[in-house]
Design a protein around this motif. Structure first.
Motif, PDB file in Angstrom:
ATOM      1  N   MET A  70       0.704  -1.278  -0.122  1.00 43.91           N
ATOM      2  CA  MET A  70      -0.199   0.021  -0.160  1.00 43.91           C
ATOM      3  C   MET A  70       0.635   1.020  -0.427  1.00 43.91           C
ATOM      4  N   VAL A  90     -11.102   2.976   2.233  1.00 41.88           N
ATOM      5  CA  VAL A  90      -9.751   1.983   1.469  1.00 41.88           C
ATOM      6  C   VAL A  90      -8.834   1.898   3.037  1.00 41.88           C
ATOM      7  N   ARG A  91      -8.598   3.266   3.486  1.00 34.53           N
ATOM      8  CA  ARG A  91      -8.027   2.840   4.399  1.00 34.53           C
ATOM      9  C   ARG A  91      -8.670   2.681   5.913  1.00 34.53           C
ATOM     10  N   THR A 144      -4.778  -2.444  -3.709  1.00 35.22           N
ATOM     11  CA  THR A 144      -3.963  -2.019  -3.686  1.00 35.22           C
ATOM     12  C   THR A 144      -4.274  -1.233  -4.925  1.00 35.22           C
ATOM     13  N   GLU A 179      -6.379  12.266  -5.608  1.00 37.94           N
ATOM     14  CA  GLU A 179      -6.856  12.719  -4.201  1.00 37.94           C
ATOM     15  C   GLU A 179      -7.189  14.169  -4.798  1.00 37.94           C
ATOM     16  N   ALA A 195      -9.838   6.763  -1.147  1.00 35.54           N
ATOM     17  CA  ALA A 195      -8.996   6.093  -0.125  1.00 35.54           C
ATOM     18  C   ALA A 195      -9.088   6.438   0.647  1.00 35.54           C
ATOM     19  N   TYR A 230      -6.315   1.722  -4.308  1.00 29.98           N
ATOM     20  CA  TYR A 230      -6.160   2.906  -3.242  1.00 29.98           C
ATOM     21  C   TYR A 230      -4.925   3.827  -4.196  1.00 29.98           C
ATOM     22  N   GLU A 231      -3.931   2.788  -5.128  1.00 26.34           N
ATOM     23  CA  GLU A 231      -2.899   3.959  -6.024  1.00 26.34           C
ATOM     24  C   GLU A 231      -3.611   4.672  -6.784  1.00 26.34           C
ATOM     25  N   ASP A 261       1.050   6.417   5.372  1.00 27.13           N
ATOM     26  CA  ASP A 261       1.589   5.393   4.258  1.00 27.13           C
ATOM     27  C   ASP A 261       2.907   6.084   3.580  1.00 27.13           C
ATOM     28  N   SER A 284       0.958   4.413  -3.123  1.00 24.45           N
ATOM     29  CA  SER A 284       0.571   5.643  -2.966  1.00 24.45           C
ATOM     30  C   SER A 284       2.037   6.614  -3.014  1.00 24.45           C
ATOM     31  N   LYS A 290      -5.340   7.552  -4.666  1.00 27.11           N
ATOM     32  CA  LYS A 290      -3.950   8.360  -4.320  1.00 27.11           C
ATOM     33  C   LYS A 290      -4.164   9.486  -5.008  1.00 27.11           C
TER      34      LYS A 290
END
Length: 127
Positions: free
Chosen positions: A21, A109-110, A86, A96, A106, A89-90, A124, A25, A93
């Motif tokens: 993760m 996911v966190r 993952t 974002e 995001a 999330y990428e 991260d 990021s 981010k």
């Protein structure tokens, strides 16, 4: 397996997931910086190029937001693999700073990674 071995394996899996993760990021931050640089270069080149780049960026953001809505659905989490998580999330981010949906994705996911896997990816930036 003993409780100690299970605990150790669980910690190692959590650590690998956290590193994945964190790398996602980092890649996202690089992507966002690259987009900003391309935008500045296009603007310097000409107003027409800047408009074309802006339109392309808007189209890419809309496409990304389509994907980023998935983790907002609780059922998605029942099927999501670590790779899926993952990847989303990428992408979240990366967008974002330009998309409320990406910000929500995001955060989701966190929250879900912490709740489901016991892995805190709030900080991260330590990859």
């Amino acid at each position: 397996m003993s409780d100690d071995e299970l605990g150790s394996a669980s910690r190692e899996v959590g650590m690998v997931f956290r590193v994945g993760m964190q790398l996602a990021s980092r890649f996202a931050e690089q992507s966002a910086r690259r987009r900003e640089q391309q935008s500045r270069e296009a603007e310097q080149h000409s107003n027409q190029a800047a408009r074309e780049y802006s339109e392309r960026l808007r189209t890419e953001r809309i496409a990304a937001e389509t994907q980023l809505r998935r983790p907002l659905d609780p059922q998605w989490w029942d099927r999501a693999t670590p790779h899926d998580i993952t990847t989303v999330y990428e992408q979240a981010k990366a967008w974002e700073s330009e998309s409320e949906i990406a910000t929500q994705a995001a955060a989701t996911v966190r929250s879900e990674v912490r709740r489901r896997y016991g892995v805190d990816i709030t900080d991260d930036r330590g990859a």
